[in-house]
Scaffold this active site. Structure first.
Site, PDB file in Angstrom:
ATOM      1  CB  SER A  78      56.227 -40.054   6.303  1.00 31.01           C
ATOM      2  OG  SER A  78      56.657 -41.248   5.682  1.00 31.01           O
TER       3      SER A  78
ATOM      4  CG  HIS B 299      52.157 -39.413   5.068  1.00 35.83           C
ATOM      5  ND1 HIS B 299      51.218 -38.754   4.302  1.00 35.83           N
ATOM      6  CD2 HIS B 299      53.051 -39.924   4.185  1.00 35.83           C
ATOM      7  CE1 HIS B 299      51.539 -38.852   3.021  1.00 35.83           C
ATOM      8  NE2 HIS B 299      52.647 -39.570   2.915  1.00 35.83           N
TER       9      HIS B 299
ATOM     10  CG  ASP C  45      54.760 -42.605   2.490  1.00 36.30           C
ATOM     11  OD1 ASP C  45      54.083 -41.882   1.750  1.00 36.30           O
ATOM     12  OD2 ASP C  45      55.493 -42.157   3.399  1.00 36.30           O
TER      13      ASP C  45
ATOM     14  CG  MET D  64      56.001 -46.781  -1.635  1.00 34.84           C
ATOM     15  SD  MET D  64      57.743 -46.371  -1.461  1.00 34.84           S
ATOM     16  CE  MET D  64      57.612 -44.792  -0.644  1.00 34.84           C
TER      17      MET D  64
ATOM     18  CG  HIS E 182      51.197 -40.954  -0.314  1.00 33.35           C
ATOM     19  ND1 HIS E 182      52.443 -40.364  -0.291  1.00 33.35           N
ATOM     20  CD2 HIS E 182      50.811 -40.939  -1.618  1.00 33.35           C
ATOM     21  CE1 HIS E 182      52.787 -40.005  -1.514  1.00 33.35           C
ATOM     22  NE2 HIS E 182      51.824 -40.357  -2.341  1.00 33.35           N
TER      23      HIS E 182
ATOM     24  CG  MET F 144      53.346 -43.222  -3.693  1.00 30.06           C
ATOM     25  SD  MET F 144      54.812 -42.865  -2.696  1.00 30.06           S
ATOM     26  CE  MET F 144      54.170 -43.274  -1.084  1.00 30.06           C
TER      27      MET F 144
ATOM     28  CG  MET G   3      54.140 -36.535  -4.615  1.00 32.76           C
ATOM     29  SD  MET G   3      54.138 -37.156  -2.926  1.00 32.76           S
ATOM     30  CE  MET G   3      55.869 -37.552  -2.662  1.00 32.76           C
TER      31      MET G   3
ATOM     32  CG  ASP H 125      54.821 -36.894   1.102  1.00 34.91           C
ATOM     33  OD1 ASP H 125      55.852 -36.946   1.803  1.00 34.91           O
ATOM     34  OD2 ASP H 125      54.191 -37.897   0.733  1.00 34.91           O
TER      35      ASP H 125
END
Ligand code: DX5
Ligand code: ZN
Length: 214
Positions: free
Chosen positions: A7, A32, A34, A36, A65, A67, A135, A173
């Site tokens: 990540s 990965h 992320d 958000m 991913h 979020m 998670m 993760d």
């Protein structure tokens, strides 16, 4: 075979190209990313313009991913550069329709469960998934401590996939390091996300090798 998906959340974005080359040479399997939105999680990271730039500089598959709240609104956009799109069970979309849309766009589909969500909630969605993500920290920040409750969830998901004859990628993760990685693998994970453990190291390749040797 265990896959490693570093990540980049805690990476230095101005030296990321160089770090990605090092990770490629170290034999990682994907990256990965992320995303958000400051709503679904109490933090804001980056969006598709950054992912587009990363895509232009690596051949590694991009494991995106999300979020974000109501992720169905942005699937078509993220599908332009992602190889896998994972989104949260809890994020307020029609989960089955969103998984189907991801596959329709030629991208691998994945559902994510937060620490408060039981694995049974996603059992019926498994045939629509290429990967499930458990998670092992509250989503939002890198560098947190692994929550051991994730282990039973990984086992329950692996058992259910076996029962259904599904050869599933099961990703974990949050808080993955040399101590927690073997526990997660033993419980049924075959894709390990690691952020802080890799990016805080002076020798990132050594950390990748260490986790890969599990
Ligand atoms: C947390 C993110 C993770 C995070 C993992 O919300 O989804 O991917 O970057 O970082 P570490 O490995 O540091 O826990
Ligand atoms: Zn993540």
């Amino acid at each position: 075979m265990i896959k490693i998906s570093p990540s980049v959340l805690t990476a230095d974005f101005l030296t990321l190209e160089n770090d990605i080359k090092k990770l490629e040479d170290a034999g990682v399997d994907m990256l990965h990313l992320d995303v958000m939105d400051g709503e679904f999680v109490p933090n804001i990271s980056f969006g598709n313009p950054i992912i587009k730039s990363i895509k232009a500089h690596t051949r590694l598959p991009l494991d995106v991913h999300l979020m974000i709240d109501r992720p169905h609104r942005y699937i078509d956009e993220f599908a332009k550069y992602a190889d896998i799109i994972s989104f949260h069970y809890e994020a307020g979309s029609d989960n089955a329709a969103t998984l189907k849309r991801i596959r329709e766009l030629g991208v691998m589909s994945a559902i994510v469960i937060k620490p408060c969500t039981e694995p049974e909630c996603v059992f019926d969605l498994l045939p629509l998934c290429d990967m499930v993500l458990v998670m092992s920290v509250e989503p939002g920040f890198g560098g947190q401590k692994f929550m051991p409750q994730a282990l039973a969830k990984l086992s329950a998901l692996r058992d259910e996939c076996n029962r259904r004859g599904l050869d599933m990628l099961i990703e974990v993760d949050g808080g993955i390091n040399a101590e927690t990685a073997p526990l997660a693998v033993k419980a049924g994970a075959n894709v390990l996300v690691a952020g802080n453990y890799i990016f805080s190291a002076d020798d990132m390749a050594a950390r990748v090798k260490e986790i890969k040797s599990i």
